[in-house]
Design an enzyme around this catalytic site. Sequence first.
Site, PDB file in Angstrom:
ATOM      1  N   GLU A  82       1.685   3.731   3.044  1.00 23.46           N
ATOM      2  CA  GLU A  82       2.058   3.204   4.360  1.00 23.46           C
ATOM      3  C   GLU A  82       3.573   3.327   4.498  1.00 23.46           C
ATOM      4  OE1 GLU A  82       0.152  -0.644   4.628  1.00 23.46           O
ATOM      5  OE2 GLU A  82      -1.826   0.242   4.324  1.00 23.46           O
ATOM      6  N   HIS A 102       0.875  -1.179   0.000  1.00 30.49           N
ATOM      7  CA  HIS A 102       0.000   0.000   0.000  1.00 30.49           C
ATOM      8  C   HIS A 102       0.909   1.225   0.000  1.00 30.49           C
ATOM      9  CE1 HIS A 102      -3.000  -2.924   1.857  1.00 30.49           C
ATOM     10  NE2 HIS A 102      -3.373  -2.690   0.616  1.00 30.49           N
ATOM     11  N   GLU A 152       1.144  -5.209  11.210  1.00 33.70           N
ATOM     12  CA  GLU A 152       0.532  -3.873  11.281  1.00 33.70           C
ATOM     13  C   GLU A 152       1.263  -3.095  12.366  1.00 33.70           C
ATOM     14  OE1 GLU A 152      -1.700  -2.584   9.368  1.00 33.70           O
ATOM     15  OE2 GLU A 152      -2.457  -4.351   8.292  1.00 33.70           O
ATOM     16  N   HIS A 173       2.977  -3.298   7.128  1.00 35.35           N
ATOM     17  CA  HIS A 173       1.897  -2.349   6.814  1.00 35.35           C
ATOM     18  C   HIS A 173       1.675  -1.381   7.966  1.00 35.35           C
ATOM     19  CE1 HIS A 173      -0.136  -4.455   3.315  1.00 35.35           C
ATOM     20  NE2 HIS A 173       0.754  -5.348   3.708  1.00 35.35           N
TER      21      HIS A 173
HETATM   22  O1  LIG Z   1      -6.446  -0.262   7.958  1.00 33.41           O
HETATM   23  C1  LIG Z   1      -6.964  -1.000   7.130  1.00 33.41           C
HETATM   24  O2  LIG Z   1      -8.189  -1.051   6.957  1.00 33.41           O
HETATM   25  C2  LIG Z   1      -6.123  -1.882   6.261  1.00 33.41           C
HETATM   26  C3  LIG Z   1      -4.699  -2.023   6.728  1.00 33.41           C
HETATM   27  C4  LIG Z   1      -4.046  -3.009   5.822  1.00 33.41           C
HETATM   28  O3  LIG Z   1      -3.593  -2.645   4.767  1.00 33.41           O
HETATM   29  N1  LIG Z   1      -4.101  -4.285   6.217  1.00 33.41           N
HETATM   30  C5  LIG Z   1      -3.772  -5.361   5.358  1.00 33.41           C
HETATM   31  C6  LIG Z   1      -4.003  -6.666   6.060  1.00 33.41           C
HETATM   32  C7  LIG Z   1      -3.633  -7.838   5.165  1.00 33.41           C
HETATM   33  C8  LIG Z   1      -4.039  -9.188   5.726  1.00 33.41           C
HETATM   34  O4  LIG Z   1      -5.240  -9.423   5.899  1.00 33.41           O
HETATM   35  O5  LIG Z   1      -3.124 -10.013   5.975  1.00 33.41           O
HETATM   36  C9  LIG Z   1      -4.675  -5.283   4.152  1.00 33.41           C
HETATM   37  O6  LIG Z   1      -5.843  -4.888   4.306  1.00 33.41           O
HETATM   38  O7  LIG Z   1      -4.208  -5.595   3.064  1.00 33.41           O
HETATM   39 ZN   LIG Z   2      -1.568  -2.015   4.180  1.00 29.19          ZN
END
Ligand SMILES: O=C(O)CCC(=O)N[C@@H](CCC(=O)O)C(=O)O
Ligand SMILES: [Zn+2]
EC number: 3.5.1.96
Length: 334
Positions: free
Chosen positions: A62, A59, A215, A151
Amino acid sequence: MLALGKLLELTLAGREPAQKIQLTVDGVQMRWLSEGALEVRPPQARDNGGDLLLSSGIHGNETAPIELLDRLLHGIARGEIKPRNRILFLFGNPEAMRRGERYLELDVNRLFNGRHEKNIGPEAMRAAELEQLARSFFSVPDRSRLHYDLHTAIRGSKIEQFALYPWKEGRQHSRRELERLRAAGMEAVLLQNKTSITFTAFTYEQLEAEAFTLELGKARPFGQNQGVDVSRLETRLKQIIEGTEPETDSLDGLKLFAVAREVIKHSDAFLMHLPADVENFSELEKGYLLAEDVAKTRWVIEEEGARIIFPNPKVKNGLRAGILIVPTTDAGLV
Ligand SMILES: O=C(O)CCC(=O)N[C@@H](CCC(=O)O)C(=O)O
Ligand SMILES: [Zn+2]
């Protein structure tokens, strides 16, 4: 510093280095593979048999994780960090990084495990390239395989730093990896219980890596990450890279969660009944009407101790608009 140590600068400028391979004072080989992709190889005599994939910028907005990988790479290029394992550094979505956006048209982290083949455009092509780079990196037999995809989140969080651990039929989650994550500053781990289309789901399911989405705090622009404390993770990554990781044998204080349900947005009529500034890990009462969608679909909380993470009613139809999670125990770990 060696020019290839400036992978971030090259990537943000959209430049290809004239020299693709460079050696540090220490005999470490750095090889530019493609935009935002660089492989590090220790001298053979120092190689401890580990392969480590570090990705960020999947992303583009980030930035704290991008800055963290940039610091590690600078340390290696200057000979201050002495790697004992192979490392693949990947910046996931260079064009989105240049524009300071999460993505341009498609969320790259929803394009793995075959999804890029059903889509077109630069992000689908990039996901295919990232899969190929990871597949080739993790193709050497008899080496340990570890992938951290770094992330930051869109919103604040009641639990600041946490990991998501993918799932594969017949494979059990590793206690040792969770101990390592705890030592790296993670306060919680979400144990997935179904397959997924994220980058770590791909490396975990198809390439047999131990793989985690980490995260690390709230997403902010470059240079504004003073509030994101990645010091414990940074220390641990240096130790993994240099082969000096202290033994850890405790999960004390690490909170474990399981996925209860994924909330999928099916249509433009999707409504989520949460305040715009709701934090990740907010608890939801039993009986609470979380969301509504077409055909009288209603998401009502039935689970004891349910919490919500990544609520986002703005995702495209068919994608995950939030994850409902519940506390779990370490009973299923090996
Ligand atoms: O803050 C958010 O809503 C999204 C943060 C983020 O980018 N999280 C990843 C998690 C990936 C996973 O589920 O392993 C994503 O949403 O891609
Ligand atoms: Zn992300």
